[in-house]
Design a protein around this motif. Structure first.
Motif, PDB file in Angstrom:
ATOM      1  N   GLU A   1      13.978  20.007  40.206  1.00 22.89           N
ATOM      2  CA  GLU A   1      13.783  19.472  40.137  1.00 22.89           C
ATOM      3  C   GLU A   1      13.990  18.319  40.583  1.00 22.89           C
ATOM      4  O   GLU A   1      15.266  17.667  40.022  1.00 22.89           O
TER       5      GLU A   1
ATOM      6  N   ASP B   1      14.437  12.255  35.470  1.00 19.47           N
ATOM      7  CA  ASP B   1      13.967  14.348  34.319  1.00 19.47           C
ATOM      8  C   ASP B   1      14.239  14.586  36.029  1.00 19.47           C
ATOM      9  O   ASP B   1      13.872  14.766  37.034  1.00 19.47           O
TER      10      ASP B   1
ATOM     11  N   HIS C   1       4.443  15.305  38.600  1.00 21.25           N
ATOM     12  CA  HIS C   1       4.157  14.425  38.150  1.00 21.25           C
ATOM     13  C   HIS C   1       4.829  12.942  38.713  1.00 21.25           C
ATOM     14  O   HIS C   1       5.905  12.480  38.338  1.00 21.25           O
TER      15      HIS C   1
HETATM   16 MN   LIG Z   1       9.637  17.286  35.233  1.00 16.25          MN
END
Ligand SMILES: [Mn+2]
Length: 355
Positions: free
Chosen positions: A332, A225, A289
């Motif tokens: 990210e 991710d 997360h």
């Molecule tokens: Mn993410």
């Protein structure tokens, strides 16, 4: 059975005062057994007891290889599958997976008197939160795939491709680079970037737009991710300023990661950079997360998280600034907590880029 993982789960069961648990999340069953199936509406449940025994209740539709330490109890459609499980369950407390459908749980409660079901996901969730060496390698491999995909995706940026089409281009790139599967990807152009969970639409790219690529898929069951923001044609002074603030926040978050640091302090370290620059109210979500077999799983990396960084934890560091109606920036990366610091799983450049 993955015996070392089972041992951790049983230690967690003891801490929780549970002699038995029913694990039904297919990802958790995969974690413990290496068996991956999508059972649909059929009963698929692993009964784990604190004596180390593990019994898998499974439909004949999904034939499985025998493995040491695991007994498999098959049922066919029309048979009383929950009745078979009820016979194997001991009396007293029983931990139940948070995802087990109530149609099974309620039947079990009817068929087996003398049990007291309680929420019982924590023993497996807490084990899954600390990735072992094999899992860290898989997480790295998935993120390497993501680095390759973003690199190729950026070569495909043009004014003819809508957000939705670009989302499909990236999903195809993931398949080309070895993903298990790739659902629709998050691609935002211009003002759409100010909605953190914007759904990719028919919008086309225009000069001066920010572009957010938040892209993710699984490889050998483990998720990557990553988010990168780039600019198309030109970049304004404000866009450049915000880009550098978000990048600094991402780096500050990563720099704060080491064993013993509360995750809420990691959120704070990144958020402080954005607040000090005067953009605090435009950073509207948590910093990150946990991730692993599931794309969002414990630990939570937010201002209210009670988790403390420990080796093996993997989570995202994804600060963002969203200027309503104008543009947005998010950066990210995934990190793994190591024995003495942090390993960043993604390596794609974060230098400001105008395409
Ligand atoms: Mn993410």
């Amino acid at each position: 059975m993955k015996q070392a993982r089972l041992k951790n789960v049983i230690a967690n069961m003891e801490k929780a005062g549970l002699n038995q648990i029913i694990v039904s999340d297919p990802l958790s069953i995969y974690y413990l057994t290496g068996i991956s199936i999508s059972p649909g509406e059929r009963l698929f449940a692993l009964l784990v007891k604190n004596d180390g025994s593990a019994k898998l209740f499974n439909n004949y539709l999904f034939p499985l290889e025998e493995q040491e330490g695991l007994s498999i109890v098959y049922h066919s459609d029309g048979e009383d599958a929950v009745g078979m499980l009820a016979q194997a369950v001991s009396g007293g407390l029983i931990g139940i997976d948070k995802f087990w459908p109530s149609k099974f749980l309620l039947q079990l409660m009817e068929k087996r008197s003398g049990i007291k079901p309680v929420l019982g996901s924590a023993p497996v969730d807490n084990a899954r939160m600390y990735k072992d060496a094999e899992e860290i390698e898989l997480m790295r491999a998935a993120s390497r795939m993501n680095d390759a995909v973003i690199d190729e995706a950026l070569k495909n940026v043009n004014t003819y491709t809508t957000e939705k089409q670009m989302s499909g281009v990236i999903a195809d790139l993931f398949m080309k680079h070895g993903a298990d599967n790739a659902a629709s990807q998050l691609v935002c152009y211009g003002a759409s970037c100010s909605e953190p969970h914007h759904e990719s639409s028919g919008v086309k790219l225009q000069k001066g737009d920010s572009i957010i690529f938040d892209i993710f898929a699984t490889k050998q069951h483990y998720w990557c991710d990553m988010t990168r923001t780039v600019f198309f044609g030109s970049v304004s002074d404000e866009q450049r300023k915000v880009y550098e603030i978000v990048k600094a926040a991402n780096l500050a978050g990563i720099a704060a990661v080491r064993p013993g640091v509360p995750l809420k302090d990691i959120d704070r370290a990144a958020r402080k950079v954005i607040e000090d620059a005067g953009y605090g109210k435009f950073f509207t979500h948590r910093l990150g997360h946990g991730i692993g077999l599931d794309v969002h799983e414990p630990p939570d990396c937010s201002g209210v998280s009670e988790a403390v960084a420990k080796p093996g934890m993997c989570f995202s560091i994804e600060p963002g600034v969203y200027i309503p109606g104008k543009f947005g920036v998010r950066t990210e990366d995934l990190v793994a907590v190591t024995e003495d610091g942090v390993l960043v799983l993604n390596s794609y450049s974060k230098e400001l880029r105008v395409i």
